[in-house]
Design an enzyme around this catalytic site. Sequence first.
Site, mmCIF file in Angstrom:
data_model
loop_
_atom_site.group_PDB
_atom_site.id
_atom_site.type_symbol
_atom_site.label_atom_id
_atom_site.label_comp_id
_atom_site.label_asym_id
_atom_site.label_seq_id
_atom_site.Cartn_x
_atom_site.Cartn_y
_atom_site.Cartn_z
ATOM 1 N N MET A 168 0.784 -1.233 0.000
ATOM 2 C CA MET A 168 0.000 0.000 0.000
ATOM 3 C C MET A 168 0.822 1.292 0.000
ATOM 4 O O MET A 168 0.243 2.374 -0.017
ATOM 5 C CB MET A 168 -0.979 0.044 1.195
ATOM 6 C CG MET A 168 -1.944 -1.115 1.265
ATOM 7 S SD MET A 168 -3.123 -1.142 -0.082
ATOM 8 C CE MET A 168 -4.125 0.268 0.323
ATOM 9 N N ASP A 169 2.141 1.222 0.041
ATOM 10 C CA ASP A 169 2.947 2.449 0.068
ATOM 11 C C ASP A 169 4.296 2.244 -0.620
ATOM 12 O O ASP A 169 5.335 2.664 -0.114
ATOM 13 C CB ASP A 169 3.145 2.902 1.523
ATOM 14 C CG ASP A 169 3.685 4.318 1.634
ATOM 15 O OD1 ASP A 169 3.471 5.106 0.690
ATOM 16 O OD2 ASP A 169 4.320 4.634 2.652
#
Length: 71
Positions: A35-36
């Site tokens: 997610m990042d």
Amino acid sequence: MSKYKATMSLSTKLFLAHSIAMGIRYCHFYGIIHMDIKPANILIPKSLLAKITDFGESINLNNVQFAQQVK
């Protein structure tokens, strides 16, 4: 900023890209979504085998599926 500008060959860039992709693939195999993903979260040692870091915002799909079954 450093006066020394390191350049990488195309084959080195491809090796790094492949190393990052294999790291992401490994995580996904075990149900982890990062997610990042960004350059600041990828460490590149002298061996050029990229290390993915900072899993603070990651999602473990195995836990999500378990939570949905409990409801």
